[in-house]
Design an enzyme around this catalytic site. Structure first.
Site, PDB file in Angstrom:
ATOM      1  N   ARG A  15     -10.739   0.093  15.249  1.00 35.28           N
ATOM      2  CA  ARG A  15     -10.842   1.097  13.674  1.00 35.28           C
ATOM      3  C   ARG A  15     -11.826   0.409  13.196  1.00 35.28           C
ATOM      4  NH1 ARG A  15      -5.201   1.268  10.673  1.00 35.28           N
ATOM      5  NH2 ARG A  15      -5.042  -0.324  10.108  1.00 35.28           N
ATOM      6  N   ASP A  59      10.956  23.554  -2.020  1.00 38.27           N
ATOM      7  CA  ASP A  59      12.338  23.023  -3.111  1.00 38.27           C
ATOM      8  C   ASP A  59      13.546  22.739  -3.380  1.00 38.27           C
ATOM      9  OD1 ASP A  59       9.328  22.868  -4.576  1.00 38.27           O
ATOM     10  OD2 ASP A  59      10.105  25.130  -4.221  1.00 38.27           O
ATOM     11  N   TYR A 113      14.137  30.732   5.456  1.00 36.65           N
ATOM     12  CA  TYR A 113      13.042  31.540   5.673  1.00 36.65           C
ATOM     13  C   TYR A 113      13.126  32.189   7.690  1.00 36.65           C
ATOM     14  CZ  TYR A 113      10.418  30.946   1.299  1.00 36.65           C
ATOM     15  OH  TYR A 113      10.382  30.653  -0.007  1.00 36.65           O
ATOM     16  N   LYS A 142       0.863  -1.088   0.095  1.00 40.12           N
ATOM     17  CA  LYS A 142       0.048   0.115   0.103  1.00 40.12           C
ATOM     18  C   LYS A 142       1.200   1.424   0.119  1.00 40.12           C
ATOM     19  CE  LYS A 142      -0.571   0.350   4.999  1.00 40.12           C
ATOM     20  NZ  LYS A 142      -1.683   0.165   6.399  1.00 40.12           N
TER      21      LYS A 142
END
Length: 384
Positions: A137, A324, A274, A39
């Site tokens: 679940r 990026d 940043y 998966k």
């Protein structure tokens, strides 16, 4: 020689090492067969390539999370049984028949809907019934004070279903504390009890499977028909710091690499990226790399002492990881230049960096770190 001239970031996957990892699982599981969990694009490693390598290693059953993953395997030529572990909307029930897939029966209500649909089509839908022994679940509840055996029995009797197996799932098989071991052991006892009650009622329960990766590592062969390893055949566990009751010799099959795009020298007081969270105290050589969080390198690893490998030496990620790109300090690595290959995960010379380091710094597990690798990071087959 691998041609990566046109690439900015890529993963190298040694699919041939899967056979070795399968053997390591088989050593732990004796006669229990392996159901290959592929998966989420085989946890980011490439579902088609992994499924074919698993098949070559003797795996004869696969499981995925959803219909689209199952159909992709069929269209790629995987003919072995495929179990869909999650929910399939009624609008896609026809695909279960068209692609000869096995559906997890997640509740009595779901089973009735699937059976009614199948009867109208004049077919029988294949299924494995999910028993909820403690995960809470999906699945029919079968727990200490809530044994819904009548619901389980009805699922097996529905005219539109051909129930071929029964399974459950462990929430704490990775924990070796006394309470968690007792909980997992009790899950197996409840599962076995339900199976025996089915037999006593004259019902063939079909294939039995309950052990996930840590259920394999910590509990070994419990005599079931199948086990369900995921990350193990990729050569990693969810968390390297978690102790286990076995010592398998796994080989990690994936490396993650990128390139240096620019090197510059910054002066004392200059900041990087940043937020300006890094300030140079002395002149520093900073290399920009063409990989970021949109490729799967978590932004949460920013300013956490994450290191990468360049020219066989360690370089610290500096400042915030961008979408990026990211930057590293190469002041102490001689000759770093544009085009140099950088190892984010894997080996370079005598040094190694692991995906587990990324996971720990990001506050997550390897399952998530690997499935974060996005589609713009090509998976290159480097099988021997």
């Amino acid at each position: 020689m691998l041609d990566t001239d046109a690439l900015r970031a890529w993963a190298e996957v040694d699919y041939s090492a899967i056979a070795h990892n399968v053997k390591e699982v088989q050593k732990l599981m004796g006669s229990t067969k392996i159901m290959g969990i592929v998966k989420a694009d085989a946890y980011g490693h490439g579902d088609i390539a992994c499924a074919k390598a698993l098949r070559d290693a003797g795996v004869d059953f696969f499981a995925v999370a959803c219909m689209d993953e199952a159909v992709a395997l069929r269209q790629a030529g995987i003919e072995e049984p495929i179990l869909i572990l999650g929910y399939t909307p009624p609008a896609r029930f026809q695909d279960l028949i068209d692609y000869d897939l096995i559906q997890s029966v997640l509740s009595l209500d779901f089973a009735r809907k699937l059976s009614q649909w199948a009867e109208k089509q004049g077919v029988k839908a294949r299924g494995h019934v999910k028993l909820d022994t403690g995960m809470n679940r999906t699945g029919i509840l079968y727990q200490e004070n809530d044994r819904n055996f009548d619901e389980l029995l009805e699922v097996y009797s529905l005219p539109g279903l051909r129930v071929e197996g029964i399974f459950s799932h462990f929430p704490v098989s990775d924990e070796l504390e006394e309470e968690s071991v007792a909980f997992t052991t009790r899950q197996m006892e409840l599962f076995n009890e339900a199976v025996e009650k089915l037999k006593a009622a004259g019902v063939n329960p079909g294939l039995r499977h309950i052990q996930n990766s840590y259920g394999i590592l910590n509990y070994g062969d419990q005599g079931y028909d199948y086990c369900r390893p995921g990350l193990l055949y990729m050569g990693v566990t969810s968390d390297d710091s978690v102790p286990i009751n076995s010592a398998p010799d796994f080989i990690p099959i994936l490396s993650l690499k990128t390139k240096v795009t620019m090197v510059k020298t910054i002066q004392p007081g200059a900041t990087v990226s940043y937020g300006r969270h890094y300030t140079a105290k002395t002149p520093r050589r900073i290399a920009s790399l063409s990989i970021g969080y949109a490729d799967g390198l978590p932004r949460a690893c920013s300013n956490q002492s994450l290191e990468v490998l360049i020219r066989g030496q360690r370089a610290a990620v500096t400042g915030n990881i961008c979408m990026d790109q990211c930057m590293v300090d190469v002041t102490d690595i001689e000759g770093v230049q544009e085009g140099d290959i950088v190892t984010i995960v894997g080996k370079d010379g005598s040094e190694t960096v692991t995906v587990d380091t990324i996971s720990r710094l990001a506050g997550t597990i390897n399952n998530e770190s690997l499935t974060r690798l996005t589609k713009r990071v090509p998976r290159l087959d480097v099988s021997l």
